[in-house]
Design a protein around this motif. Structure first.
Motif, PDB file in Angstrom:
ATOM      1  N   SER A  78     -22.213  -7.824  -3.204  1.00 32.63           N
ATOM      2  CA  SER A  78     -21.021  -7.706  -2.449  1.00 32.63           C
ATOM      3  C   SER A  78     -20.829  -6.373  -2.543  1.00 32.63           C
ATOM      4  O   SER A  78     -21.928  -5.128  -2.169  1.00 32.63           O
ATOM      5  CB  SER A  78     -19.510  -7.500  -2.751  1.00 32.63           C
ATOM      6  N   PHE A  79     -19.673  -6.259  -0.621  1.00 35.29           N
ATOM      7  CA  PHE A  79     -20.024  -4.325  -0.438  1.00 35.29           C
ATOM      8  C   PHE A  79     -18.550  -4.075  -0.766  1.00 35.29           C
ATOM      9  O   PHE A  79     -17.727  -4.973  -0.319  1.00 35.29           O
ATOM     10  CB  PHE A  79     -20.271  -3.945   0.688  1.00 35.29           C
ATOM     11  N   CYS A  80     -18.378  -2.722  -1.095  1.00 34.10           N
ATOM     12  CA  CYS A  80     -17.034  -2.397  -1.235  1.00 34.10           C
ATOM     13  C   CYS A  80     -16.849  -2.119   0.176  1.00 34.10           C
ATOM     14  O   CYS A  80     -16.780  -1.629   1.050  1.00 34.10           O
ATOM     15  CB  CYS A  80     -16.422  -1.255  -1.846  1.00 34.10           C
ATOM     16  N   THR A  81     -15.180  -2.203   0.215  1.00 37.03           N
ATOM     17  CA  THR A  81     -14.794  -2.241   2.264  1.00 37.03           C
ATOM     18  C   THR A  81     -14.412  -1.194   2.311  1.00 37.03           C
ATOM     19  O   THR A  81     -14.477  -0.470   3.156  1.00 37.03           O
ATOM     20  CB  THR A  81     -13.769  -3.086   1.796  1.00 37.03           C
ATOM     21  N   PHE A  82     -13.777   0.149   1.308  1.00 40.98           N
ATOM     22  CA  PHE A  82     -14.085   1.296   1.361  1.00 40.98           C
ATOM     23  C   PHE A  82     -15.167   2.158   1.757  1.00 40.98           C
ATOM     24  O   PHE A  82     -15.152   2.971   2.319  1.00 40.98           O
ATOM     25  CB  PHE A  82     -12.904   1.938   0.487  1.00 40.98           C
ATOM     26  N   CYS A  95      -7.969  -6.816  -3.398  1.00 38.99           N
ATOM     27  CA  CYS A  95      -6.952  -5.483  -2.396  1.00 38.99           C
ATOM     28  C   CYS A  95      -5.296  -6.235  -2.558  1.00 38.99           C
ATOM     29  O   CYS A  95      -5.003  -5.204  -3.235  1.00 38.99           O
ATOM     30  CB  CYS A  95      -6.937  -5.210  -0.691  1.00 38.99           C
ATOM     31  N   ASN A  96      -4.886  -8.117  -2.587  1.00 37.05           N
ATOM     32  CA  ASN A  96      -4.220  -8.436  -2.864  1.00 37.05           C
ATOM     33  C   ASN A  96      -2.473  -7.448  -2.283  1.00 37.05           C
ATOM     34  O   ASN A  96      -1.403  -7.628  -2.712  1.00 37.05           O
ATOM     35  CB  ASN A  96      -4.118  -8.406  -3.917  1.00 37.05           C
ATOM     36  N   TYR A  97      -3.118  -7.036  -1.340  1.00 35.95           N
ATOM     37  CA  TYR A  97      -1.274  -6.323  -0.373  1.00 35.95           C
ATOM     38  C   TYR A  97      -0.984  -7.385   0.327  1.00 35.95           C
ATOM     39  O   TYR A  97      -1.942  -7.392   0.787  1.00 35.95           O
ATOM     40  CB  TYR A  97      -1.988  -4.762   0.170  1.00 35.95           C
ATOM     41  N   GLU A  98       0.382  -7.345   0.205  1.00 33.42           N
ATOM     42  CA  GLU A  98       0.927  -8.642   1.300  1.00 33.42           C
ATOM     43  C   GLU A  98       2.390  -7.753   2.096  1.00 33.42           C
ATOM     44  O   GLU A  98       3.017  -6.663   1.049  1.00 33.42           O
ATOM     45  CB  GLU A  98       1.419  -8.718   0.511  1.00 33.42           C
ATOM     46  N   LYS A  99       2.070  -7.806   2.934  1.00 30.19           N
ATOM     47  CA  LYS A  99       3.627  -7.107   3.541  1.00 30.19           C
ATOM     48  C   LYS A  99       3.545  -8.101   5.760  1.00 30.19           C
ATOM     49  O   LYS A  99       2.659  -8.419   5.861  1.00 30.19           O
ATOM     50  CB  LYS A  99       3.031  -5.387   4.331  1.00 30.19           C
ATOM     51  N   ASN A 100       5.369  -8.372   5.774  1.00 30.84           N
ATOM     52  CA  ASN A 100       4.679  -9.052   6.623  1.00 30.84           C
ATOM     53  C   ASN A 100       3.843 -10.597   6.299  1.00 30.84           C
ATOM     54  O   ASN A 100       3.676 -10.829   8.117  1.00 30.84           O
ATOM     55  CB  ASN A 100       4.881  -8.789   7.581  1.00 30.84           C
ATOM     56  N   ASP A 101       3.904 -11.238   5.549  1.00 33.84           N
ATOM     57  CA  ASP A 101       2.941 -12.593   5.473  1.00 33.84           C
ATOM     58  C   ASP A 101       1.107 -11.933   6.282  1.00 33.84           C
ATOM     59  O   ASP A 101       0.805 -13.003   6.437  1.00 33.84           O
ATOM     60  CB  ASP A 101       3.699 -13.221   6.605  1.00 33.84           C
ATOM     61  N   PHE A 102       1.139 -10.853   5.517  1.00 34.84           N
ATOM     62  CA  PHE A 102      -0.251 -10.388   6.206  1.00 34.84           C
ATOM     63  C   PHE A 102      -0.906  -9.984   4.378  1.00 34.84           C
ATOM     64  O   PHE A 102      -0.333  -9.475   3.909  1.00 34.84           O
ATOM     65  CB  PHE A 102      -0.483  -8.676   6.839  1.00 34.84           C
ATOM     66  N   PHE A 108     -12.716  -4.278  -3.225  1.00 34.21           N
ATOM     67  CA  PHE A 108     -13.413  -2.342  -4.382  1.00 34.21           C
ATOM     68  C   PHE A 108     -14.613  -2.677  -4.974  1.00 34.21           C
ATOM     69  O   PHE A 108     -14.594  -3.477  -5.727  1.00 34.21           O
ATOM     70  CB  PHE A 108     -12.330  -1.980  -4.173  1.00 34.21           C
ATOM     71  N   CYS A 109     -15.467  -1.740  -4.865  1.00 31.68           N
ATOM     72  CA  CYS A 109     -16.482  -1.320  -5.966  1.00 31.68           C
ATOM     73  C   CYS A 109     -14.976  -1.154  -7.587  1.00 31.68           C
ATOM     74  O   CYS A 109     -15.782  -0.383  -8.244  1.00 31.68           O
ATOM     75  CB  CYS A 109     -17.588  -0.427  -5.992  1.00 31.68           C
ATOM     76  N   SER A 110     -14.177  -0.277  -6.749  1.00 30.50           N
ATOM     77  CA  SER A 110     -12.915   0.625  -8.027  1.00 30.50           C
ATOM     78  C   SER A 110     -12.224   1.138  -7.744  1.00 30.50           C
ATOM     79  O   SER A 110     -11.930   0.345  -6.742  1.00 30.50           O
ATOM     80  CB  SER A 110     -14.235   2.498  -8.448  1.00 30.50           C
ATOM     81  N   CYS A 113     -11.562   3.322  -4.950  1.00 29.21           N
ATOM     82  CA  CYS A 113     -11.423   3.289  -3.726  1.00 29.21           C
ATOM     83  C   CYS A 113     -10.616   1.821  -2.994  1.00 29.21           C
ATOM     84  O   CYS A 113     -10.034   2.474  -2.351  1.00 29.21           O
ATOM     85  CB  CYS A 113     -12.777   2.402  -3.460  1.00 29.21           C
ATOM     86  N   LYS A 114      -9.789   1.636  -4.114  1.00 25.52           N
ATOM     87  CA  LYS A 114      -8.661   0.475  -3.808  1.00 25.52           C
ATOM     88  C   LYS A 114      -7.265   1.528  -3.559  1.00 25.52           C
ATOM     89  O   LYS A 114      -6.794   0.950  -2.508  1.00 25.52           O
ATOM     90  CB  LYS A 114      -8.604  -0.758  -4.511  1.00 25.52           C
ATOM     91  N   GLN A 115      -7.199   2.143  -4.296  1.00 28.79           N
ATOM     92  CA  GLN A 115      -6.253   3.069  -3.810  1.00 28.79           C
ATOM     93  C   GLN A 115      -6.493   4.072  -2.756  1.00 28.79           C
ATOM     94  O   GLN A 115      -5.465   4.070  -2.241  1.00 28.79           O
ATOM     95  CB  GLN A 115      -6.611   4.692  -5.576  1.00 28.79           C
ATOM     96  N   GLU A 116      -7.639   5.016  -2.302  1.00 30.61           N
ATOM     97  CA  GLU A 116      -8.172   4.960  -0.844  1.00 30.61           C
ATOM     98  C   GLU A 116      -7.310   4.131  -0.145  1.00 30.61           C
ATOM     99  O   GLU A 116      -7.063   4.711   0.725  1.00 30.61           O
ATOM    100  CB  GLU A 116      -9.378   5.615  -0.969  1.00 30.61           C
TER     101      GLU A 116
END
Length: 124
Positions: A78-82, A95-102, A108-110, A113-116
């Protein structure tokens, strides 16, 4: 004229089970695409050499138990998105970030990277 010998096998998903050399108590599963046994063997041996993981088994996903066909198995590489770094010996962090049904599908590898990613993509 026999055309059967010139036909290459179709690409399909394969599942690999392995454990890390330093931790034999947890089995990891990954999937990858390969056309036939010999290409799958080459992929598995390359993975083993690069990561020093011990291979338990590998086989076509369609021939695996039904739990593997329903299970969302991460890709072998896999490749880290960040940071765009290739990783394959750790579980990807979603990521699992949900806002406005998005729902963001980034991996991410770490945790850094997820926090950034959270800051630059979802908060800022």
């Amino acid at each position: 004229m026999d055309q059967g010998s010139d036909v290459e096998p179709p690409e399909e998903y394969w599942v690999i089970a392995f454990f890390k050399s330093y931790s034999k108590n947890k089995t990891y599963y990954r999937q990858f695409m390969a056309a036939g046994f010999y290409e799958a063997f080459d992929t598995v041996m390359t993975f083993s050499e690069k990561t020093s993981c011990q291979i338990l088994w590998y086989k076509e996903k369609r021939k695996c138990d039904s739990k593997f066909t329903k299970l969302g198995i991460p890709l072998l590489e896999s490749f880290c998105t960040f940071c765009n770094k290739e990783f394959n010996n750790i579980e990807p962090i979603k990521c699992n970030y949900e806002k406005n049904d998005f729902s963001c599908k980034s991996e991410f590898c770490s945790l850094d990277c997820k926090q950034e990613h959270f800051y630059f993509k979802h908060i800022r």
